[in-house]
Design an enzyme around this catalytic site. Structure first.
Site, short mmCIF file in Angstrom:
data_model
loop_
_atom_site.label_atom_id
_atom_site.label_comp_id
_atom_site.label_asym_id
_atom_site.label_seq_id
_atom_site.Cartn_x
_atom_site.Cartn_y
_atom_site.Cartn_z
N ASP A 251 49.88 47.38 40.80
CA ASP A 251 49.03 47.53 39.62
C ASP A 251 47.72 48.19 40.00
OD1 ASP A 251 48.31 47.09 36.85
OD2 ASP A 251 46.91 45.57 37.58
N HIS A 275 46.55 49.62 36.66
CA HIS A 275 45.48 48.61 36.75
C HIS A 275 45.25 47.95 35.38
CE1 HIS A 275 41.58 47.41 39.04
NE2 HIS A 275 42.07 46.40 38.35
#
Length: 312
Positions: A251, A275
């Site tokens: 991520d 993210h």
């Protein structure tokens, strides 16, 4: 004289804020909403990067508390040297645990069960049946066992994992079992089918997942990073992925955002999310509650929550 409070959300949208402050809205725009020297409590704009986070700090000569809306504080730390002594830096513990833990499980399950391949198959009208790995009966290692690491384990529990091992900076005991120190990692890595990174980015964790770390992971293991990109040595990870020995789900990346043409985009066995661990519908209500609670405490002169450090 009434002190200023800088918020990245308009004060009118936050219930429960105490009276007695001048609330200034600043979400990282070019122009400051007022003189930074009058700011007593600064809430850092969320996900706007280090340059924006630290930009007003040097001029905030009256600031007494800095509140991030992220679990990590690495984007603020470079500016702390510009502050006077006694400024409390607080993180957003309690805001992101549920969302980040949800995404962690989503990345694990998607990677193990082949979801990215199914999506590509759907685009091509291909029926990609077969047997895929399950999370059940797997051994999981959580590296970074703070509040987010604990929330991840809470959500792993119903999946009937064979074992969950926990690692943090120092050893301790929890209700779920022992937490190993970082020094135990070399012996734990070869036992894990899934290695989850949820550690903060510090001098001790930057580049923690290097070639040696990766070489100790068992063949076919999955690395999941929901911490910070620089915790992983990107070149070392790409080298392992290209052999096909390991898989990964990230991520966060280094660099970030990941530029076009970067080799991570097309590395085999890799699933990337941009993210978004904390960027869900759960974020804003929890962030607003945190800001209201912290400012109520600040106004009353009682200890703030989530103090990570105090400048000196």
């Amino acid at each position: 004289m009434t002190s200023d409070v800088w918020l990245p959300v308009p004060a009118a949208e936050i219930e429960g804020l105490p009276e007695g402050f001048n609330y200034r809205f600043w979400d990282g725009g070019q122009d400051f909403p007022a003189d930074p020297a009058d700011c007593a409590f600064y809430v850092v704009p969320y996900m706007k990067g280090m340059e924006i986070a630290v930009r007003p700090l040097a001029a905030m000569t009256s600031v007494r508390a800095v509140q991030t809306l992220s679990a990590g504080i690495d984007h603020v730390e470079p500016g702390l040297g510009d502050l006077g002594a006694g400024v409390r830096l607080c993180n957003a513990r309690g805001v992101h645990e549920a969302s980040t833990a949800e995404l962690t499980l989503a990345l694990i399950l998607a990677s193990l069960r082949g979801i990215p391949g199914f999506v590509r198959g759907q685009d091509k009208e291909e029926w990609r049946d077969g047997f895929y790995p399950a999370l059940a009966d797997k051994s999981v290692l959580i590296v970074g066992y703070g509040s987010i690491g604990a929330a991840i384990e809470d959500r792993l529990t119903p999946f009937e994992c064979a074992r969950v091992a926990r690692v943090a900076r120092s050893a301790r005991t929890t209700a779920r079992g022992p937490v190993h120190p970082l020094a135990d990692l070399p012996g734990l890595l070869p036992l894990a089918d899934v290695v989850i990174l949820s550690t903060p980015l510090t001098e001790g964790t930057q580049g923690l997942v290097n070639a040696d770390f990766l070489s100790r992971m068992k063949d076919g293991a999955l690395l999941v990073n929901v911490a910070r990109g620089p915790v992983v040595d990107t070149k070392a990870l790409i080298a392992e992925l290209e052999t096909g020995r390991l898989r990964a789900a990230l991520d966060v990346t280094d660099p970030e955002p990941l530029p076009a043409g970067h080799p991570l985009w097309h590395a085999p066995g890799l699933l990337i999310s941009p993210h978004v661990g904390g960027s869900t519908s759960a974020f804003m209500p929890r962030a607003k509650r945190l800001m209201a609670d912290q400012l109520t405490r600040f106004a009353a002169g009682v200890p703030l929550r989530n103090i990570v450090l105090t400048t000196h």
